[in-house]
Design a protein around this motif. Structure first.
Motif, PDB file in Angstrom:
ATOM      1  N   TRP A  96       0.865  -1.182   0.000  1.00  9.60           N
ATOM      2  CA  TRP A  96       0.000   0.000   0.000  1.00  9.60           C
ATOM      3  C   TRP A  96       0.897   1.226   0.000  1.00  9.60           C
ATOM      4  O   TRP A  96       1.814   1.331   0.825  1.00  9.60           O
ATOM      5  N   VAL A  97       0.636   2.163  -0.917  1.00  7.05           N
ATOM      6  CA  VAL A  97       1.547   3.297  -1.089  1.00  7.05           C
ATOM      7  C   VAL A  97       0.771   4.601  -1.270  1.00  7.05           C
ATOM      8  O   VAL A  97      -0.381   4.606  -1.690  1.00  7.05           O
ATOM      9  N   GLY A 144       3.807  -0.833   3.911  1.00  9.84           N
ATOM     10  CA  GLY A 144       3.142   0.433   3.617  1.00  9.84           C
ATOM     11  C   GLY A 144       4.161   1.540   3.428  1.00  9.84           C
ATOM     12  O   GLY A 144       5.174   1.586   4.135  1.00  9.84           O
ATOM     13  N   ILE A 145       3.916   2.402   2.455  1.00 10.05           N
ATOM     14  CA  ILE A 145       4.755   3.593   2.268  1.00 10.05           C
ATOM     15  C   ILE A 145       3.863   4.798   2.489  1.00 10.05           C
ATOM     16  O   ILE A 145       2.921   5.042   1.736  1.00 10.05           O
ATOM     17  N   THR A 146       4.152   5.540   3.547  1.00 13.92           N
ATOM     18  CA  THR A 146       3.296   6.646   3.971  1.00 13.92           C
ATOM     19  C   THR A 146       4.039   7.971   3.871  1.00 13.92           C
ATOM     20  O   THR A 146       5.249   8.006   3.665  1.00 13.92           O
ATOM     21  N   PHE A 147       3.282   9.047   4.054  1.00 15.95           N
ATOM     22  CA  PHE A 147       3.874  10.379   4.031  1.00 15.95           C
ATOM     23  C   PHE A 147       3.493  11.108   5.313  1.00 15.95           C
ATOM     24  O   PHE A 147       2.314  11.323   5.589  1.00 15.95           O
ATOM     25  N   ASN A 148       4.517  11.418   6.105  1.00 18.87           N
ATOM     26  CA  ASN A 148       4.318  12.138   7.370  1.00 18.87           C
ATOM     27  C   ASN A 148       3.309  11.448   8.281  1.00 18.87           C
ATOM     28  O   ASN A 148       2.434  12.096   8.859  1.00 18.87           O
ATOM     29  N   VAL A 157       8.773   1.526  11.666  1.00 15.21           N
ATOM     30  CA  VAL A 157       9.320   2.255  10.518  1.00 15.21           C
ATOM     31  C   VAL A 157      10.686   1.649  10.177  1.00 15.21           C
ATOM     32  O   VAL A 157      11.617   1.688  10.979  1.00 15.21           O
ATOM     33  N   ILE A 158      10.803   1.103   8.977  1.00 13.88           N
ATOM     34  CA  ILE A 158      12.033   0.436   8.554  1.00 13.88           C
ATOM     35  C   ILE A 158      13.018   1.434   7.954  1.00 13.88           C
ATOM     36  O   ILE A 158      14.234   1.337   8.162  1.00 13.88           O
ATOM     37  N   ALA A 159      12.526   2.398   7.193  1.00 19.55           N
ATOM     38  CA  ALA A 159      13.392   3.413   6.586  1.00 19.55           C
ATOM     39  C   ALA A 159      12.570   4.654   6.303  1.00 19.55           C
ATOM     40  O   ALA A 159      11.353   4.577   6.110  1.00 19.55           O
ATOM     41  N   GLU A 160      13.249   5.793   6.294  1.00 18.48           N
ATOM     42  CA  GLU A 160      12.589   7.059   6.002  1.00 18.48           C
ATOM     43  C   GLU A 160      13.447   7.897   5.068  1.00 18.48           C
ATOM     44  O   GLU A 160      14.681   7.783   5.063  1.00 18.48           O
ATOM     45  N   SER A 269       8.867  10.577   3.900  1.00 19.99           N
ATOM     46  CA  SER A 269       8.216   9.361   3.430  1.00 19.99           C
ATOM     47  C   SER A 269       8.766   8.196   4.245  1.00 19.99           C
ATOM     48  O   SER A 269       9.979   8.130   4.490  1.00 19.99           O
ATOM     49  N   SER A 270       7.898   7.279   4.658  1.00 15.36           N
ATOM     50  CA  SER A 270       8.311   6.177   5.530  1.00 15.36           C
ATOM     51  C   SER A 270       7.902   4.836   4.945  1.00 15.36           C
ATOM     52  O   SER A 270       6.802   4.694   4.421  1.00 15.36           O
TER      53      SER A 270
END
Length: 304
Positions: A96-97, A144-148, A157-160, A269-270
């Motif tokens: 999900w992005v 999931g790739i989320t924004f803020n 959170v694996i990477a930001e 982005s996370s």
């Protein structure tokens, strides 16, 4: 409760239509209706409300849909683990992005991964940050790739990647030659914004509230693509990280102007997963690809 009836119910719940579910399952609509009727009889509960527009889940149906989704996700994980025992790389990744990545970073990553693991398929959904977090919590998404996104104890959170939000303008706009904008400038123009469930909208609203400004919002939408295209008309301003409009910037269709505000400059982005849910092997491998891509964007990227 029979597996076939549950499978038919699950497809109808996802598609909102008995006919569409029947087409997906390659059976007659009457067969789907019969299985759902038997399921409702067994549970002594109405699962769908029928109308000319299709079907909608009742409260009882929503409970069963949540549980059946978990059942089918667990079965998919079991199949993936069995494939791993055979030394295969087959599987499905549920991702999900945020919408902007679909036309930005993601296509090249998917093509690269498919070249290495041609038997792995993807189920990709776009949504707001709030909806993506919900998908992780409800076991609808592997990654999931989320924004803020707000921090949640259940979400790891694996990477930001810190990616400032830019103001998008057409080359013909009065701001096109500016090297920087502030909120006073922005609030003199009409604006297109995503809905309130989007992390980008939440950043914008906190910033204008803090400075007690009144923006002229012309368009509110659940489509980031629409806000981008509205900006390209030259009539409104829109906002996105430059990463999500690479093609438009290269073609000259849009210009991305930095916004002089701490909230805009610190946007991120996370890449996230559920903290207590192990990933299937295929999802683990794709997660590595995502993290490496994020790390390669700029020195502002972080990850484990």
């Amino acid at each position: 409760m029979r597996f076939l009836a549950l499978r038919y119910f699950n497809e109808v719940a996802k598609l909102g239509s008995i006919r569409k579910a029947a087409d997906r399952l390659h059976v007659a609509p009457s067969a789907v209706s019969r299985q759902i009727a038997q399921l409702e009889h067994e549970l002594d509960a109405v699962l769908f409300e029928r109308s000319k527009m299709g079907v909608q889940l009742t409260s009882a149906g929503e409970v069963l849909a949540r549980q059946s989704n978990r059942i089918f996700r667990d079965l998919e994980r079991a199949r993936t683990e069995i494939d791993d025992l055979r030394g295969l790389r087959r599987g499905e990744v549920s991702l999900w992005v945020i919408e902007g990545l679909v036309s930005g970073l993601l296509p090249d990553l998917l093509a690269e991964f498919h070249h290495r693991y041609p038997q792995v398929s993807f189920r990709i959904q776009t949504g707001s940050t709030d909806r993506i977090i919900e998908a992780l919590l409800e076991d609808e998404a592997d990654i999931g790739i989320t924004f803020n996104a707000p921090r949640r104890p259940e979400i790891e959170v694996i990477a930001e990647h810190v990616e400032p939000i830019s103001c998008l303008v057409a080359p013909t706009h009065v701001f096109a030659d500016r090297t920087e904008l502030n909120l006073d400038d922005i609030c003199t123009q009409t604006i297109a914004l995503p809905e309130h469930s989007f992390g980008l909208r939440q950043v914008f609203e906190r910033a204008v509230a803090k400075r007690q400004r009144s923006p002229q919002v012309l368009v509110t939408t659940n489509s980031l693509e629409l806000t981008k295209r509205m900006a390209a008309t030259g009539q409104v301003l829109a906002f996105m990280p430059a990463l999500t409009v690479i093609a438009e910037l290269h073609s000259g269709g849009l210009r991305a102007i930095p916004v002089a505000d701490p909230a805009f400059e610190a946007a991120r982005s996370s890449i996230s997963v559920h903290r207590d849910r192990p990933l299937p092997h295929a999802a683990q491998e794709f997660l590595k690809t995502l993290v490496n891509a994020i790390r390669g964007l700029s020195p502002k990227a972080t990850g484990r």
